[in-house]
Every structure is written in C-alpha cells, then in structure tokens.
Design a protein around this motif. Structure first.
Motif, PDB file in Angstrom:
ATOM      1  N   PRO A 123      -2.463  -3.789  -3.904  1.00  0.00           N
ATOM      2  CA  PRO A 123      -2.877  -2.590  -2.742  1.00  0.00           C
ATOM      3  C   PRO A 123      -3.944  -3.224  -1.984  1.00  0.00           C
ATOM      4  CG  PRO A 123      -2.319  -1.701  -4.906  1.00  0.00           C
ATOM      5  CD  PRO A 123      -2.380  -3.487  -5.131  1.00  0.00           C
ATOM      6  N   THR A 124      -5.263  -3.731  -2.547  1.00  0.00           N
ATOM      7  CA  THR A 124      -6.290  -4.002  -1.755  1.00  0.00           C
ATOM      8  C   THR A 124      -6.329  -5.395  -1.338  1.00  0.00           C
ATOM      9  OG1 THR A 124      -7.483  -4.785  -3.873  1.00  0.00           O
ATOM     10  CG2 THR A 124      -7.508  -2.189  -3.197  1.00  0.00           C
ATOM     11  N   ASP A 161     -13.760   0.327   3.465  1.00  0.00           N
ATOM     12  CA  ASP A 161     -12.954  -0.673   3.970  1.00  0.00           C
ATOM     13  C   ASP A 161     -11.671  -0.088   4.144  1.00  0.00           C
ATOM     14  OD1 ASP A 161     -11.215  -2.589   4.632  1.00  0.00           O
ATOM     15  OD2 ASP A 161     -12.299  -4.190   3.330  1.00  0.00           O
ATOM     16  N   GLN A 175       0.920  -1.169   0.061  1.00  0.00           N
ATOM     17  CA  GLN A 175      -0.154  -0.040   0.134  1.00  0.00           C
ATOM     18  C   GLN A 175       0.670   1.241   0.102  1.00  0.00           C
ATOM     19  OE1 GLN A 175      -2.807  -0.465   3.158  1.00  0.00           O
ATOM     20  NE2 GLN A 175      -4.242  -1.831   1.814  1.00  0.00           N
ATOM     21  N   ARG A 218     -10.132   1.598  -5.382  1.00  0.00           N
ATOM     22  CA  ARG A 218      -9.360   1.298  -4.483  1.00  0.00           C
ATOM     23  C   ARG A 218      -8.862   3.003  -4.179  1.00  0.00           C
ATOM     24  NH1 ARG A 218      -4.780   0.120  -8.482  1.00  0.00           N
ATOM     25  NH2 ARG A 218      -4.415   2.522  -8.517  1.00  0.00           N
ATOM     26  N   ALA A 223      -8.394  -2.860   3.481  1.00  0.00           N
ATOM     27  CA  ALA A 223      -8.219  -3.003   2.033  1.00  0.00           C
ATOM     28  C   ALA A 223      -8.037  -1.763   1.250  1.00  0.00           C
ATOM     29  CB  ALA A 223      -9.395  -3.792   1.507  1.00  0.00           C
ATOM     30  N   GLY A 224      -8.364  -0.807   1.889  1.00  0.00           N
ATOM     31  CA  GLY A 224      -8.146   0.614   0.923  1.00  0.00           C
ATOM     32  C   GLY A 224      -9.229   0.677  -0.126  1.00  0.00           C
ATOM     33  N   THR A 225     -10.661   0.192   0.240  1.00  0.00           N
ATOM     34  CA  THR A 225     -11.460   0.288  -0.891  1.00  0.00           C
ATOM     35  C   THR A 225     -12.778   1.196  -0.422  1.00  0.00           C
ATOM     36  OG1 THR A 225     -12.787  -1.690  -0.133  1.00  0.00           O
ATOM     37  CG2 THR A 225     -11.007  -1.814  -1.738  1.00  0.00           C
ATOM     38  N   THR A 271      -9.558  -9.506  -0.110  1.00  0.00           N
ATOM     39  CA  THR A 271      -9.183  -8.272   0.586  1.00  0.00           C
ATOM     40  C   THR A 271      -8.454  -8.278   1.761  1.00  0.00           C
ATOM     41  OG1 THR A 271     -11.229  -8.024   1.809  1.00  0.00           O
ATOM     42  CG2 THR A 271     -11.157  -6.965  -0.430  1.00  0.00           C
ATOM     43  N   TRP A 272      -7.391  -7.555   1.902  1.00  0.00           N
ATOM     44  CA  TRP A 272      -6.357  -7.666   3.116  1.00  0.00           C
ATOM     45  C   TRP A 272      -7.404  -7.890   4.322  1.00  0.00           C
ATOM     46  CZ3 TRP A 272      -1.639  -8.846   2.670  1.00  0.00           C
ATOM     47  CH2 TRP A 272      -0.899  -8.570   1.305  1.00  0.00           C
ATOM     48  N   SER A 273      -8.574  -7.207   4.393  1.00  0.00           N
ATOM     49  CA  SER A 273      -9.544  -7.272   5.761  1.00  0.00           C
ATOM     50  C   SER A 273     -10.107  -8.485   5.807  1.00  0.00           C
ATOM     51  CB  SER A 273     -10.385  -6.014   5.536  1.00  0.00           C
ATOM     52  OG  SER A 273     -11.204  -6.089   4.337  1.00  0.00           O
TER      53      SER A 273
END
Lengths: 544, 544
Positions: free
Chosen positions: A459-460, B180, A319, B289, B183-185, A422-424
């Motif tokens: 990135p996501t 989010d 990120q 994103r 995740a950056g979304t 997603t990372w989350s």
C-alpha cells in the motif's frame, strides 16, 4: 494433521535436492547457447565477440587442504552418521558459495577456490542442535546451506576467527510433518526446495504460492532466513508474512516461536530470525500459511505509455485493496528489449511499459477481483493486451539466471540489484540508482544498459529491481564492485533500503549501519552474544 | 510533506488529552446509571441488590510520601521545564495505574493508593532521551504513560529495585509532523489519542482506521507498544501492521527504524519495539499507513444458527481474500443478552449468533467487496438482517467499559480477557476457557455468565474475546485472580496465545515462558541489557 515424508527423499543425500552446477546457475539441462537475437544485440551494443569461452572442469579445480583433522570429522560423524559427513572435493566445491555474478566470476577465474573444510548433512532438528553444540565447543564455524542460491555472499565459507568452517547442508530436513487444512497451515522442513514443497503440498490439494526467481533451487529455510519475496507477493505476501511458526536451533538451545495467528504477548520474536541469515540460529522447520490450489487463474498483460503512469496505476489498485496475485511493471528499457518475454528477448523495439497481472483463487473471487483491478488499471491509463504476454512471462520466469550465464560466457557482465521505497519516492530513487550505475560503468569505458521493473507492491510503496548489462572488462570483479558501491550509496542516499529481498550476506554489510543505525547493530550483536557466544554461526555475514 | 501541530494542544498539559477519571473508565459524562433492563437482569440472575454504592472522593485519597527529593524534581525540571514536572496529588493519582477490573477494585478499596513519585511531561524526543539518561544515572524507574488504558497492569507505578519511579506522560508529543498522501503515510506523535490523531489526519482527508475499544483515550505510542488491534482490523490490519517507521528513545540512544515498505536488510527490528511495553525504550513518534477517508461504507448484520456455523462463515470470507473491513461474530450467550447492541442489552432473548460486517472504501470497491463477502456469508449459512444492528453496534462500541463501571457499582464483577488461535482450534479453545472460567467462579459460589465474540480474523485463525460477569464476593480481587489464573492456564494449555491484543503488563508475565520459552525470555533480557543496562524502563512488566 498428517505425517508425510517427501516421497522423493532417499538415503542418497543428493537425490532429494540435486543442487546446482558448481560454476553457474541451475542444472546442466537449463544451460543453452545464447539465443541468436540476444547474441546479435550484445555484439552490436557492447562490441563483444559473442563467442562463448570454455569453462573449467569441475574435477580439476584446486581447493585448500581441509582444516578439519580426521578426529573432528569423526566427531561430526558421531552426531549425524559418518555417511552424512563429507570432505570430498565435489561436495566441498558445490558448497563453496552462492550464485552472485561475483561468485560466478570467481569460479571462472583460475586458481584455488575457497571452500568449506567439510559438508555435514544433518537429518533432524536434534542433530542440528547437537552439531551446533559440538562446533561451539571446538570453535568451528557453521554456514547453514539451503539451496545455495544466495546472490549476496550469504553462504560464503568464511571462518571468521574460527579454526575451521563447515557447510551445514539442510537438504535432509525434507518432510511435510503437519498439515492443517482448516487453518490453512503446513509445517515444512527447512531443507525442502520450492518444487519439493509444492509437490508435497499438492498431495493435499494445497499450495504455498511462493515463487521467487530462485524457486527451483532455494529452500524453505533459506526463504525464511533471507526474508524472500516471491513473484506472487501482491496476492500471497512476502515469505515472512506467510510464516506462522518457526523452529530454530541455536548453540544456546531451541526456540519454538509463534503460538497463534496474531498475538500481543511481547515483541514478535519470529521477526528476529526471519532475515537473520544463519547468524543467530539455524531454522529447521517452518509452519507456513498455505491455500487451496487455485481453481482459477486470470492472466492479463497491459501497456502503459511510460513508467510513471504505470507505477501510478499499480499504486491505485494496491491502495484500493484490489491487488491481483501477481502485479509487475517493466520500465521502458526492460520493455524495449522484451526482457519479460523470454522467448523474444531482443526481438524488436517495443514502445511504452509492459505490465503483467494474474489473479488467482476461486472462480468467483477471480471474476470479482479481476473486474475491480482491470477497471482501476484502465482508468489509470493502461491498455489491456490480452493474456498471452502474461503467460509468456510466467513460462520464462525462472530462466533469467541461465541467460546471465550465457552472457558471462560471451564476455558480457550481467548482474541485478534491488531496493524498495515509498510510492512518492519511487521515480526519484529509480533515476538516482540508474544514474549511479550508468556513471560508474561509463566512467570505466563500459556504458551499461540499465533496466528496471517493479515486482513487489505494498500500500505504501514498491520494490525496484535493476538488471545491468555491460561489456566485461579484464577485471570484472573490480568493474562490478565500483558499480555496486555507487548503486548502494545511491540507494541509501535516496531513501531506499539496501535490499528488498536479496538479503545482506557479505555484500550489503557495509550499508547495515545506514539501514538500522549503529545502535540497531548493537542490538543484533547483543542477541547474537546470547544465542551464539562462541561466534560460530555464519561469521562475516549480515553484521558489519 | 507538511508540518501540522495539533490545534487543540495548548501549553496547559491537561488540555490536549484530559485523561480519565481516577477510579473508573473514561470521562464523567460517559458515566450513567445502569440501564433498567440490565439492572433487572443482574438482580434476577446474580441476586445483587442493584443499588449503586458511593465512590471515594478523589481529593481525600491518601498517597505515599513522594520518594523524590526537591533536588531531583529540579533536575527533572531542568530537562523539560519546571512547569512540566508535577508531584501534585491529583497528577500522581491519575497516573496510579490502568483500567483493569483489578485496578478499579483497588481504587475503590479503602487505604493508601500506590502512585508514582512524580509525573513528567516531556515535549520532544530529545527531552525524552535526556530524561532517560538522567534517570538511568540516578536509578529512577520510568513508566511510559500514554492514555493510561492498560487492562493488564502495563502502567502500574512499579519501581523494581530503583529508588523512585516517575510516570512519563507523553501527551505533549502530539504533532502530525509529516504527511505523504501519495505513499499514504503520516508521522504522529506518540502521545496523540485516537480521536486527536483522526482529527489531525482528517484535515488532510486521511484516516488511520484504528478503533480498539480504548480508542477515545489510548495513545499512538500505546497502540504500538502493546500491539493493539482495532475493530476494523480485518480491513486495515492490526496496529503493528500499519507501522512503517518508529522512533525510539532508549537510555543507550535513539533508534530510527523502518526505511522502506518492505526490506530484507536483516531482521525487522521494529518488531522488537512493537509489543515491548516500554521495557526496551520509549516510542516517541510513529509513521503509520493511512488511507483516504472512505467514500462509502456498507453496514450489514447477519444471523447464524450457531457459533460454529458463524465461525466457519467468517473463515470462508477471510480465506477467500474477501474480508470486509469489520468482521465480528458474537456467540449465543453474547447474542442472547444483546451485548453487541448497547441500546438494548438484556432486552429479551435473541436466538442464534449475531455477526456484523462493514465494508469501507471507494464506492466501486465497497460494491465489489460487499457482493463477494455477502455471497460467501450467505452460502455459509448466514441470514442478512439489514444494516441497523450493525449501525447499533458501531454507535455503542466504545461504551462497554462504562457499563463495567456501572456493574461494579452495583456489586457485579465484570471483566474481559482474550486470546487467539487457529480456525481449527477455535471451538475447542473457546470451550476450554469457558469451562475453566465457569468452574473457577462456580467453585466460589458465584456461577458466571461467560460470553464470547470473534472480532479479529486472519487467514489462519481468529481472536476470542470473553466477557465474564458474576456476583461480586467480599474479596473480588482474590475471586477474579482465581478465575483469571484458570483461564490463562486453559489458554496456554489448549494452544492459545495468552493475549491477542491486551498485551502482557504485570498480569500475563507468568505465562511468558509458556509463550516464547525460557530462551525467548533470555533473548529479550539480552536486548534489554544492551539498551537499558540500569534497568529503569518499566520494571516489573512483560518479562517474567
């Protein structure tokens, strides 16, 4: 612009890309007995004997009678030359499917093997086009065949409602037909394997940098048709990211797609053929983004106290826009058996989670990027272990499929599957898939070892790659089918994609409606009707 | 995950996004008399008087009788509420088309204006879906309308073979429905303008970073439907790169596309709707994103001796993987009139070529990336000019369309067009397009000033953005049509794409077969038949 023909290519169609042995991964030289440490481990954990069983002799394997009469074989020969059409036993058997564990179990079972009725080796785009026209007129199914490395049934010789099925082996499309060193692009024939492509590019000081585990055997066309992703994807991108232009042969004619590095001239139709798995057309040439062979590479391995901390660290570098070229993280289970270090698998317990980074490029770029990435990984709880474990990983990175064969030989079931999210959602999805696999195999009396790593980051979010090992039952196909279904349902039920880079083939078709919806499936069918109205292209794959 | 509604949104449909004045770009406050320096320049160069002409009063503009009887208006009102359907003169006129120079010339001409028969303002995805079903049944054409900033005829109220046409204004789809931060979304309603989206995201410490010249008025849905590209694309990517998930309403139902940051589950169907320009469906929500609001920004301007040297320098940083967030280069002509510095346009000759870079991110990332980029730009022949010219550019970057209006007011024709190609073809394509524009306008007795810049860069190539200024003839639409055709033919004839980020609309349809081939057009038509069998979605756009 230059024209370069693969110097290794000869008229002998087997010389350029020898292909793999019929009932296992890779070439004979790659097959070695199970390392003693691993044999000891699986004997102890799974209670198997650890003694390898003999495999079948290739020549004695019965195949169905070919369904193509001589007149039709001659018709195919009229298009490509009779010497490039084969209904020989060996050619048919070696195009009988891919290399999933289910494929290998089928090969090792007794009885008749399914196989294409013939194998055709076209030598040009125009020959592919003519073959498709010929086959559409006679309703002969066509299975495009690159390296034959599919692990999802993508090259099964299914005929659908056609009278016969041929494998369309693309190995003769093996040229480097254009190089643009200023733009950094190269046009490669669809049949080139990874090493062949890299060798041709190296002659110009260039590299593609696409290193999936199938690198040694899989083809440029296959990478594109399946949306492959290589181990250096953090640096060089997924294969579909690298594609500048595509040439596609369809029963309805030729498509030449991609006119500029970026465009707003309508939808990007390249995306329809990337991932189309031979169902919408045959990719014959691909223009790819390439780069100078890196002047410098920095290897570094890392230890994280646990997977969650490691994943958060990977996220922080990606990120921040500071991703290394390779960025991967093994979980506790995978780290514990040293799976990422082929020379020392099973060699004593290792705590925490191992991560590997490499940074490639000019010396200045490597210095700058490595400094930024290292600072972020350290700040996120990573401990640098020095370069050696990263070099070890790179040294052994194409070897895992051979290990699977050796395990199958001693009665251990071994298979992989993968997803992305997603990372989350990463931790929750990993837990859900692990639990589903464990329950499904434990319920059959074969508690598995489930290991996981992250090898592709965005990135996501990121990919999750699972390796599952368990004692093999008498009907291992059924045993694995139960586990695979449970894993697939857990993936789609917990927000993952059914496949991050293995593609759909036959094995993931059941989940495609969950993935793109029934209306999405209708859209793909509408495109197929337009391009392949006779329905000859790779029936039974991709579309549910 | 949170639910946040745009605080600025009110039941008054004009409050959230006031929209632009009917016969020019932007809002009244943005319109200023031509700066004296520019007036002096164009008077001298083009021999125009420099005196502005009066424009028409909005209320007095005649429109055709609306073709929708009261019963049908009531039917539309039953779907969205009667207060969200308008056949009022002002609403129809303000949805009469986009903002190309041809559009503005048409508005300024006397006579009846074309306009939609009604404007409908749906408030939800389900209402859009119901409207499409209603209109498909009655064969009413639907023109999706975001900010109305199209410069290629993308929102012309064409009815094709339909009985009537409505503008589907999406401004009420103005929510931030999911964030989010890990995740950056963020999921944004299609009708949000650029500033509205940034304001909502700023409430979470986040930013999208998409800044095309249309930023102040264009919409999230429009960015996606046209494959927009913003001025920070070197750092944050094109808009289509930012799209994680799409929700699409079609006459055949809903598509929810995108399940993971990356996938190999068949072709990426998002790519069919990115760039579909409302012809295949209506985008109602987009998950994008996003990133934390940058902690640091480094501005730097550069001088290069000539365009070729500057372009090679840009190439070197992008191919090294060291691209700044903003990376742009004006050619000698554009630099010479200070076009990139809005406060000083026409203010004295400036030699060489101006480039602008900004680097955004954490302080550490900015320091590392700026150092790497600066070293490469310097090594490639650039001279650092300090931050001020870069700040000047940023300050004035959304103002150029207002300047175009002021020029049109004083009898000067001004328009832009753009393309992209490989780095190796950049100089040749630039020369060919410049020559074609010059010849076409010179041949009409109006020798132009043609200026160019690079504002979007990729590892393999870059965009070219041309600004053309000439004395306006009595029939300026015909005058420009000749020049535009010459430029388009030069672009496709010299390896460029007909549009890098303006999209196709009506104006580029003629070149679509050159772009994707007749078979590519057939593929798009097949998709359209499946999703929009009645052919109501934005007729006359995109498809030739």
């Amino acid at each position: 612009m230059v024209e370069t023909k693969n110097p290794a290519a000869e008229t002998d169609r087997t010389a350029a890309a020898p292909g793999m042995v019929w009932d296992a991964w890779g070439v004979p030289a790659g097959h070695k007995p199970l390392p003693e440490q691993v044999r000891s481990l699986v004997t102890q954990v799974f209670g198997v004997s650890g003694e390898p069983v003999a495999r079948r002799d290739e020549g004695g394997v019965p195949l169905p009678e070919p369904a193509l009469p001589a007149a039709l074989l001659a018709g195919l020969g009229a298009v490509v030359g009779v010497e490039h059409v084969s209904a020989e036993h060996r050619d048919r058997l070696r195009h009988a499917g891919g290399k999933s564990t289910l494929d290998l179990l089928r090969r090792r079972a007794t009885g008749t093997q399914e196989a294409p009725d013939a194998v055709v080796f076209p030598g040009s785009h125009d020959e592919v086009l003519a073959l498709l026209s010929f086959c559409a007129g006679l309703k002969i199914a066509v299975v495009p065949f690159g390296g034959g490395t599919s692990v999802v049934g993508g090259v099964q010789p299914l005929r659908g409602d056609c009278a016969a099925v041929i494998a369309l082996d693309l190995r003769r499309l093996d040229g480097l037909t254009e190089v643009d060193p200023v733009a950094g692009t190269a046009t490669l024939g669809a049949g080139l394997t990874g090493p062949q492509a890299e060798a041709l590019l190296a002659g110009h000081g260039l590299s593609l940098g696409h290193y999936p585990q199938s690198f040694e055997f899989a083809s440029i066309g296959g990478f594109a048709a399946t949306r492959s992703s290589g181990q250096a994807s953090a640096g060089y991108g997924r294969f579909d990211d690298m594609v500048e232009r595509l040439t596609v042969a369809t029963p309805a004619g030729t498509l030449a797609l991609g006119r500029a590095p970026a465009s707003a001239a309508g939808p990007d139709l390249r995306a329809l053929f990337l991932g189309s798995e031979g169902t919408l057309g045959v990719l014959t040439a691909v223009t790819l983004r390439v780069h100078p062979i890196p002047a410098a590479v920095e290897y570094q391995a890392w230890s994280f106290p646990d997977f969650e901390t490691g994943a958060a660290a990977l996220r922080s570098v990606v990120q921040a826009g500071a991703a290394p070229t390779v960025l991967r993280l093994s979980d506790e289970a995978e780290t514990g058996v040293n799976l990422a270090r082929s020379g020392d698998i099973g060699g004593g317990a290792v705590a925490g989670c191992l991560a590997v980074t490499t940074v490639e490029g000019s010396a200045a770029h490597v210095a700058a990027r490595a400094a930024e990435a290292h600072a972020l990984l350290t700040a996120a709880g990573g401990t640098a272990l020095g370069p050696q474990p990263a070099r070890d990983w790179e040294h052994g990175r194409f070897g895992a499929p051979y290990l699977r064969d050796a395990l199958l030989d001693v009665g251990v079931l071994c298979e992989t599957l993968e997803t992305a999210t997603t990372w989350s959602n990463l931790g929750a999805l990993k837990a859900a898939v692990t639990a589903a696999l464990t329950a499904a195999l434990q319920g059959q009396g074969t508690p598995p070892l489930v290991m996981c790593h992250v090898s592709h980051t965005y990135p996501t979010g990121a990919s999750l790659y699972f390796t599952v090992v368990a004692k093999r039952l008498d009907d291992p196909a059924e045993q694995w089918a139960i586990a695979k279904t449970a894993a697939g349902d857990a993936i789609t039920g917990h927000g993952g994609t059914i496949t991050h880079h293995h593609a759909v083939g036959t094995d993931h078709r059941a989940w495609m409606s969950a993935e793109i919806g029934d209306l999405g499936v209708r859209v793909l069918r509408a495109v197929k009707r337009e391009l392949d109205p006779a329905g000859i292209l790779n029936p039974g794959k991709l579309l549910p």
